[in-house]
Design a protein around this motif. Structure first.
Motif, PDB file in Angstrom:
ATOM      1  N   GLU A   7       0.646  -1.267   0.061  1.00 34.66           N
ATOM      2  CA  GLU A   7      -0.005  -0.031   0.131  1.00 34.66           C
ATOM      3  C   GLU A   7       0.784   1.274  -0.025  1.00 34.66           C
ATOM      4  OE1 GLU A   7      -3.935  -1.750   2.247  1.00 34.66           O
ATOM      5  OE2 GLU A   7      -2.189  -1.105   3.658  1.00 34.66           O
ATOM      6  N   LEU A  82      -6.126   4.458   6.562  1.00 31.99           N
ATOM      7  CA  LEU A  82      -6.810   3.204   6.483  1.00 31.99           C
ATOM      8  C   LEU A  82      -7.982   3.175   7.543  1.00 31.99           C
ATOM      9  CD1 LEU A  82      -7.076   0.170   5.723  1.00 31.99           C
ATOM     10  CD2 LEU A  82      -5.227  -0.250   7.746  1.00 31.99           C
ATOM     11  N   ARG A  87     -11.662  -4.789   5.037  1.00 33.66           N
ATOM     12  CA  ARG A  87     -11.872  -4.491   3.475  1.00 33.66           C
ATOM     13  C   ARG A  87     -10.809  -3.637   2.967  1.00 33.66           C
ATOM     14  NH1 ARG A  87     -17.699  -3.020   5.504  1.00 33.66           N
ATOM     15  NH2 ARG A  87     -18.561  -4.971   5.115  1.00 33.66           N
ATOM     16  N   ARG A  88      -9.618  -3.308   3.780  1.00 34.16           N
ATOM     17  CA  ARG A  88      -8.568  -2.583   3.309  1.00 34.16           C
ATOM     18  C   ARG A  88      -9.212  -1.177   2.418  1.00 34.16           C
ATOM     19  NH1 ARG A  88      -5.154  -3.566   6.515  1.00 34.16           N
ATOM     20  NH2 ARG A  88      -3.561  -2.527   5.165  1.00 34.16           N
ATOM     21  N   THR A  89     -10.207  -0.513   3.120  1.00 33.11           N
ATOM     22  CA  THR A  89     -10.726   0.664   2.812  1.00 33.11           C
ATOM     23  C   THR A  89     -10.079   2.014   3.330  1.00 33.11           C
ATOM     24  OG1 THR A  89     -13.039  -0.560   2.638  1.00 33.11           O
ATOM     25  CG2 THR A  89     -12.993   2.037   2.601  1.00 33.11           C
ATOM     26  N   HIS A 110     -14.037   7.951  -0.006  1.00 35.46           N
ATOM     27  CA  HIS A 110     -13.465   6.531   0.877  1.00 35.46           C
ATOM     28  C   HIS A 110     -13.356   5.594  -0.284  1.00 35.46           C
ATOM     29  CE1 HIS A 110     -15.414   8.787   3.953  1.00 35.46           C
ATOM     30  NE2 HIS A 110     -14.539   8.566   4.655  1.00 35.46           N
ATOM     31  N   GLY A 111     -12.566   4.556  -0.317  1.00 36.12           N
ATOM     32  CA  GLY A 111     -12.566   3.645  -1.255  1.00 36.12           C
ATOM     33  C   GLY A 111     -11.259   2.766  -1.269  1.00 36.12           C
ATOM     34  N   SER A 112     -10.889   2.077  -2.130  1.00 35.22           N
ATOM     35  CA  SER A 112      -9.910   1.220  -2.179  1.00 35.22           C
ATOM     36  C   SER A 112      -8.532   2.287  -2.433  1.00 35.22           C
ATOM     37  CB  SER A 112      -9.645   0.291  -3.454  1.00 35.22           C
ATOM     38  OG  SER A 112      -9.768   0.830  -4.528  1.00 35.22           O
ATOM     39  N   LEU A 113      -7.488   2.027  -1.781  1.00 35.95           N
ATOM     40  CA  LEU A 113      -6.294   2.767  -2.000  1.00 35.95           C
ATOM     41  C   LEU A 113      -5.986   2.893  -3.600  1.00 35.95           C
ATOM     42  CD1 LEU A 113      -4.112   4.412  -0.147  1.00 35.95           C
ATOM     43  CD2 LEU A 113      -2.674   2.373  -0.401  1.00 35.95           C
ATOM     44  N   ARG A 114      -6.248   2.004  -4.488  1.00 33.24           N
ATOM     45  CA  ARG A 114      -5.880   2.184  -5.836  1.00 33.24           C
ATOM     46  C   ARG A 114      -6.633   3.316  -6.409  1.00 33.24           C
ATOM     47  NH1 ARG A 114      -2.729  -0.433  -8.727  1.00 33.24           N
ATOM     48  NH2 ARG A 114      -2.554  -2.245  -7.576  1.00 33.24           N
ATOM     49  N   GLU A 115      -8.162   3.169  -5.920  1.00 32.20           N
ATOM     50  CA  GLU A 115      -9.005   4.101  -6.822  1.00 32.20           C
ATOM     51  C   GLU A 115      -8.651   5.728  -5.935  1.00 32.20           C
ATOM     52  OE1 GLU A 115     -13.089   3.446  -5.399  1.00 32.20           O
ATOM     53  OE2 GLU A 115     -12.645   1.139  -5.938  1.00 32.20           O
TER      54      GLU A 115
END
Length: 127
Positions: A7, A82, A87-89, A110-115
């Protein structure tokens, strides 16, 4: 909650792709990753100013650039936090200056780190 090395690497890679990547640094601590921005002018802006007034000779530029890079100061401007380890959100906070104090404000994303890195890293350095 603990960050994963992948991450941190994801955010570092996103910052490296930024057009002004030399003006940013990444640091991780606890459950968040912070992006720091250079305080003041960078070497390119300083060189432009010095060249315009005839104070910079080409032979000096490499030495001066190295010196300025070593002495650069950075301040945190963005946090990726985090918020759900299972969920790694992640959530996003931006540093704001309000009433002579620095505060972190949740930007409601909020969301995935990639997004999130796709959304917020390219926005660094914009109003």
């Amino acid at each position: 909650m603990q960050l994963l090395p992948a991450e941190i690497a994801l955010v570092e890679a996103a910052v490296e792709r930024h057009p002004n990547s030399r003006d940013y640094r990444v640091s991780a601590r606890g459950s968040w990753i912070e992006v720091y921005a250079r305080v003041g002018l960078g070497p390119n802006e300083i060189f432009t100013e010095l060249e315009q007034v005839g104070l910079l000779m080409p032979v000096q530029s490499d030495q001066l650039r190295e010196h300025l890079e070593r002495r650069a100061r950075f301040t945190p401007v963005l946090r990726l936090i985090l918020i759900d380890a299972e969920r790694r959100t992640f959530g996003v906070q931006r540093k704001i200056h309000q009433d002579r104090a620095d505060r972190w404000r949740d930007v409601g994303v909020h969301g995935s780190l990639r997004e999130l890195t796709r959304q917020v890293i390219p926005q660094l350095g914009t109003a």
